[in-house]
Scaffold this motif. Structure first.
Motif, PDB file in Angstrom:
ATOM      1  N   ALA A 177       0.714  -1.031   0.076  1.00  0.00           N
ATOM      2  CA  ALA A 177       0.004  -0.144   0.174  1.00  0.00           C
ATOM      3  C   ALA A 177       0.779   1.145   0.032  1.00  0.00           C
ATOM      4  N   ALA A 178       1.845   1.171   0.659  1.00  0.00           N
ATOM      5  CA  ALA A 178       2.764   2.315   0.491  1.00  0.00           C
ATOM      6  C   ALA A 178       3.557   2.787  -0.791  1.00  0.00           C
ATOM      7  N   LEU A 179       3.856   1.604  -1.375  1.00  0.00           N
ATOM      8  CA  LEU A 179       4.457   1.690  -2.906  1.00  0.00           C
ATOM      9  C   LEU A 179       2.848   2.163  -3.509  1.00  0.00           C
ATOM     10  N   ALA A 180       1.829   1.647  -3.572  1.00  0.00           N
ATOM     11  CA  ALA A 180       0.797   1.995  -4.305  1.00  0.00           C
ATOM     12  C   ALA A 180       0.329   3.580  -4.098  1.00  0.00           C
ATOM     13  N   GLY A 181       0.490   3.841  -2.992  1.00  0.00           N
ATOM     14  CA  GLY A 181       0.008   5.277  -2.616  1.00  0.00           C
ATOM     15  C   GLY A 181       0.750   6.470  -3.331  1.00  0.00           C
ATOM     16  N   GLY A 182       2.020   6.209  -3.965  1.00  0.00           N
ATOM     17  CA  GLY A 182       2.636   7.103  -4.490  1.00  0.00           C
ATOM     18  C   GLY A 182       3.837   7.714  -4.102  1.00  0.00           C
ATOM     19  N   ALA A 183       4.345   7.169  -3.187  1.00  0.00           N
ATOM     20  CA  ALA A 183       5.833   7.701  -2.316  1.00  0.00           C
ATOM     21  C   ALA A 183       6.788   7.241  -3.354  1.00  0.00           C
ATOM     22  N   GLY A 184       7.749   7.841  -3.125  1.00  0.00           N
ATOM     23  CA  GLY A 184       8.870   7.766  -4.044  1.00  0.00           C
ATOM     24  C   GLY A 184      10.011   6.620  -4.009  1.00  0.00           C
ATOM     25  N   MET A 185       9.975   6.306  -2.500  1.00  0.00           N
ATOM     26  CA  MET A 185      10.594   5.116  -1.951  1.00  0.00           C
ATOM     27  C   MET A 185       9.943   4.532  -0.640  1.00  0.00           C
ATOM     28  N   VAL A 186      10.009   3.204  -0.671  1.00  0.00           N
ATOM     29  CA  VAL A 186       9.565   2.645   0.667  1.00  0.00           C
ATOM     30  C   VAL A 186      10.899   1.913   1.214  1.00  0.00           C
ATOM     31  N   ARG A 187      11.357   2.142   2.380  1.00  0.00           N
ATOM     32  CA  ARG A 187      12.471   1.465   3.109  1.00  0.00           C
ATOM     33  C   ARG A 187      11.464   0.622   4.207  1.00  0.00           C
ATOM     34  N   TYR A 188      12.110  -0.625   4.182  1.00  0.00           N
ATOM     35  CA  TYR A 188      11.521  -1.547   5.150  1.00  0.00           C
ATOM     36  C   TYR A 188      12.607  -1.924   6.044  1.00  0.00           C
ATOM     37  N   ALA A 189      12.127  -1.978   7.379  1.00  0.00           N
ATOM     38  CA  ALA A 189      12.799  -1.988   8.624  1.00  0.00           C
ATOM     39  C   ALA A 189      12.370  -3.228   9.380  1.00  0.00           C
ATOM     40  N   GLY A 190      11.629  -4.176   8.987  1.00  0.00           N
ATOM     41  CA  GLY A 190      11.279  -5.107   9.779  1.00  0.00           C
ATOM     42  C   GLY A 190      12.274  -6.330  10.096  1.00  0.00           C
ATOM     43  N   PRO A 191      11.914  -7.427  10.272  1.00  0.00           N
ATOM     44  CA  PRO A 191      12.756  -8.411  10.651  1.00  0.00           C
ATOM     45  C   PRO A 191      13.348  -9.015   9.270  1.00  0.00           C
ATOM     46  N   ARG A 192      14.430  -9.902   9.305  1.00  0.00           N
ATOM     47  CA  ARG A 192      15.117 -10.131   8.307  1.00  0.00           C
ATOM     48  C   ARG A 192      14.264 -11.189   7.320  1.00  0.00           C
ATOM     49  N   GLU A 193      13.485 -12.054   8.225  1.00  0.00           N
ATOM     50  CA  GLU A 193      12.972 -13.102   7.633  1.00  0.00           C
ATOM     51  C   GLU A 193      11.852 -12.281   6.575  1.00  0.00           C
ATOM     52  N   THR A 194      11.075 -11.563   6.941  1.00  0.00           N
ATOM     53  CA  THR A 194      10.001 -10.741   6.608  1.00  0.00           C
ATOM     54  C   THR A 194      10.601  -9.793   5.288  1.00  0.00           C
ATOM     55  N   SER A 195      11.641  -9.372   5.711  1.00  0.00           N
ATOM     56  CA  SER A 195      12.397  -8.574   4.495  1.00  0.00           C
ATOM     57  C   SER A 195      12.685  -9.403   3.174  1.00  0.00           C
ATOM     58  N   ARG A 196      13.089 -10.704   3.351  1.00  0.00           N
ATOM     59  CA  ARG A 196      13.162 -11.531   2.152  1.00  0.00           C
ATOM     60  C   ARG A 196      11.682 -11.479   1.490  1.00  0.00           C
ATOM     61  N   LEU A 197      10.603 -11.878   2.152  1.00  0.00           N
ATOM     62  CA  LEU A 197       9.129 -11.913   1.506  1.00  0.00           C
ATOM     63  C   LEU A 197       8.969 -10.581   0.976  1.00  0.00           C
ATOM     64  N   VAL A 198       9.017  -9.669   1.692  1.00  0.00           N
ATOM     65  CA  VAL A 198       8.517  -8.361   0.965  1.00  0.00           C
ATOM     66  C   VAL A 198       9.515  -7.998  -0.097  1.00  0.00           C
ATOM     67  N   VAL A 199      11.029  -8.371  -0.359  1.00  0.00           N
ATOM     68  CA  VAL A 199      11.751  -7.817  -1.380  1.00  0.00           C
ATOM     69  C   VAL A 199      11.258  -8.917  -2.601  1.00  0.00           C
ATOM     70  N   SER A 200      11.124  -9.954  -2.319  1.00  0.00           N
ATOM     71  CA  SER A 200      10.835 -11.250  -3.213  1.00  0.00           C
ATOM     72  C   SER A 200       9.352 -10.761  -4.114  1.00  0.00           C
ATOM     73  N   GLN A 201       8.552  -9.949  -3.354  1.00  0.00           N
ATOM     74  CA  GLN A 201       7.285  -9.673  -4.020  1.00  0.00           C
ATOM     75  C   GLN A 201       7.393  -8.199  -4.532  1.00  0.00           C
ATOM     76  N   HIS A 202       8.172  -7.252  -3.774  1.00  0.00           N
ATOM     77  CA  HIS A 202       8.188  -5.864  -4.312  1.00  0.00           C
ATOM     78  C   HIS A 202       9.866  -5.500  -4.394  1.00  0.00           C
ATOM     79  N   PRO A 203      10.662  -5.850  -5.576  1.00  0.00           N
ATOM     80  CA  PRO A 203      12.016  -5.618  -5.806  1.00  0.00           C
ATOM     81  C   PRO A 203      12.428  -4.188  -5.572  1.00  0.00           C
ATOM     82  N   GLU A 204      11.244  -3.060  -5.746  1.00  0.00           N
ATOM     83  CA  GLU A 204      11.512  -1.876  -5.618  1.00  0.00           C
ATOM     84  C   GLU A 204      11.683  -1.349  -3.924  1.00  0.00           C
ATOM     85  N   ILE A 205      11.549  -2.297  -3.015  1.00  0.00           N
ATOM     86  CA  ILE A 205      11.783  -2.085  -1.834  1.00  0.00           C
ATOM     87  C   ILE A 205      12.991  -1.824  -1.351  1.00  0.00           C
TER      88      ILE A 205
END
Length: 505
Positions: free
Chosen positions: A266-294
């Protein structure tokens, strides 16, 4: 943008017009009669011979109904009226001359059973508290009749359905549910807020020329499509990813990894120029696998989203959320606190650049921690009061989620956004809303940091995020089917695009 005003403000605005001799009641009655005729025709019925029952109180609302009945009777309508007190004198005279039949309460049931239309003018906007006799017994009997009829009547309320609070939408007892409310002059908050709005049906606003005499600050506002361009940062030729807003997101956990994915989507979809993710390492892999822009490297951010799916029982995770919150407050960076992170405000005060996004249960927990216990049911019965109380106690901007989302800071106007499809109430939808709100706050992050205070901006942006969230749910809902939170996130760009297109962007 819808603007709603308190009943006292409306009455004060009417006073100078009445002193000038402006026929406000005649205009209101004409609008009420016109709406009855329009609705009767829309049902495929002829106006002459239609049975209309007027429910007439002793106030000006009752006068509006009497004059409307007179107009309808002159059009061949079979008009009857039940009086609950001393009627408006001129209205009574006009209705009598036109052939309106006046009946006593003993004939109410038979009249209500045969009338195709009921016009509710039992009490006006000045009424406070639950209905009292004889209006209470009339509403009780009418609701019994409605249930027993093979075809329900068309119920049209004059200004406000009887039994709901004009200023806060509370329903402290019985209320007469309307199909249509013809509200005079300007909208009242009770027509927008839960639970009162559920009794109002479709709202038809009748202009009476009150605007120049109303206060500059309304009691309640509601964002519409044409307002989005003033709140969303539309990139120009010189824009770049940092100028468009950078959102920091600390959400999700091993227990709730989906919260990380939904909030960042949703943060990406809302139009922000960049999304930085600071959660746990395991969830980071999930997030980046779905959204390489993160981006997972930390750097400058202009807003934070904290808490969605974070395990606040984990001391390390809770400490990290608290640290980022305190650093953001010090730097003047806006923050969205969602889910378990809201409990951090049980003991600390924050500026209004901190936006909390509770549902009724989470708000009840926060208020109890602050020494103002309210049950979930009490919050649902008066959500605007509960949201304002929480904002006053904590200093934060509150976005209370419900069928109508309510946003407010301690001292600024109330915002209310309703009309979303019921299917929006699904697991993860709150995570999507938090990420979307973080995106729009990031677009305003530098300005809010420069101001040093919220100045009502976070509440307005929260209302805008709620509007887009509701529209995205409607887009995902389509022609009518169950939806899931990821579909809401996926529809956000289209919802923003449609809103911007409505303003010519």
């Amino acid at each position: 943008m819808l603007r709603a005003y308190r009943s006292d403000d409306v009455r004060q605005a009417e006073a100078p017009l009445l002193e000038r001799g402006v026929p406000l009641m005649d205009r209101a009655a004409a609008a009420l009669a016109t709406e009855v005729i329009r609705r009767v025709r829309a049902l495929g019925n002829r106006v002459p011979g239609t049975e209309v029952l007027g429910l007439v109180g002793s106030g000006n609302n009752g006068g509006d109904v009497l004059f409307a009945l007179a107009r309808l009777a002159r059009r061949g309508v079979s008009a009857s009226a039940i009086l609950t007190g001393t009627p408006h004198a001129a209205g009574y005279a006009a209705a009598s001359r036109a052939g309106v039949r006046f009946a006593d309460a003993g004939t109410l049931r038979s009249l209500a059973e045969s009338a195709e239309v009921w016009i509710d003018g039992l009490v006006g906007i000045g009424a406070r508290g639950p209905l009292r006799e004889p209006a209470l017994e009339i509403v009780r009997e009418l609701e019994e009749v409605r249930v027993g009829r093979p075809v329900e009547p068309l119920v049209i309320a004059a200004d406000l359905p009887s039994g709901i609070g004009a200023d806060d939408g509370t329903v402290p007892g019985l209320a007469l549910r309307a199909n249509v409310t013809v509200t005079m002059g300007i909208a009242k908050p009770g027509l927008v807020l839960d639970p009162g709005r559920r009794y109002a049906g479709e709202i038809v606003q009748v202009p009476l020329g009150l605007e120049e005499f109303l206060p500059s600050e309304p009691a309640l506002l509601s964002v519409g499509a044409r307002d989005i361009a003033d709140m969303w940062d539309v990139p120009g030729p010189d824009s770049h990813k940092y100028s468009r807003g950078v959102v920091g997101v600390m959400t999700g956990s091993l227990r709730y990894p989906g919260a990380a994915l939904l909030s960042t989507s949703a943060a990406l979809a809302g139009g922000a120029g960049m999304v930085r993710y600071a959660g746990p390492r395991e969830t980071s892999r999930l997030v980046v696998s779905q959204h390489p822009e993160i981006v997972t490297d930390m750097g400058r951010v202009q807003a934070w989203v904290l808490g969605s799916g974070v395990n606040m029982d984990d001391p390390e995770a809770a400490s990290e959320v608290a640290r980022r919150l305190q650093e953001s407050i010090t730097a003047g960076i806006p923050v969205v606190l969602d889910a378990g992170a809201i409990t951090l405000l049980g003991s600390i005060d924050v500026p209004s650049t901190v936006v909390i996004t509770p549902h009724a249960g989470e708000l009840a927990e926060l208020l109890a921690a602050r020494g103002e216990p309210l049950s979930r049911e009490e919050i649902a019965a008066a959500p605007s009061r509960a949201a304002r109380l929480a904002a006053t106690l904590t200093g934060a901007t509150v976005l209370l989620k419900g069928s109508v989302d309510v946003a407010c800071a301690p001292d600024d106007p109330l915002w209310a956004q309703g009309g979303a499809a019921g299917w929006r109430a699904t697991a993860g939808a709150g995570d999507v809303l938090a990420g979307l709100l973080g995106s729009i706050l990031a677009q305003w992050g530098d300005e809010l940091a420069d101001l040093g205070k919220g100045h009502g901006i976070p509440a307005r942006l929260a209302a805008a995020a709620s509007y887009i969230h509701g529209r995205a749910a409607a887009i995902a809902y389509g022609t009518g089917r169950p939806i899931v939170a990821s579909e809401i996130a996926g529809a956000i760009p289209q919802a923003i695009g449609e809103a911007l297109a409505s303003t010519g962007e």
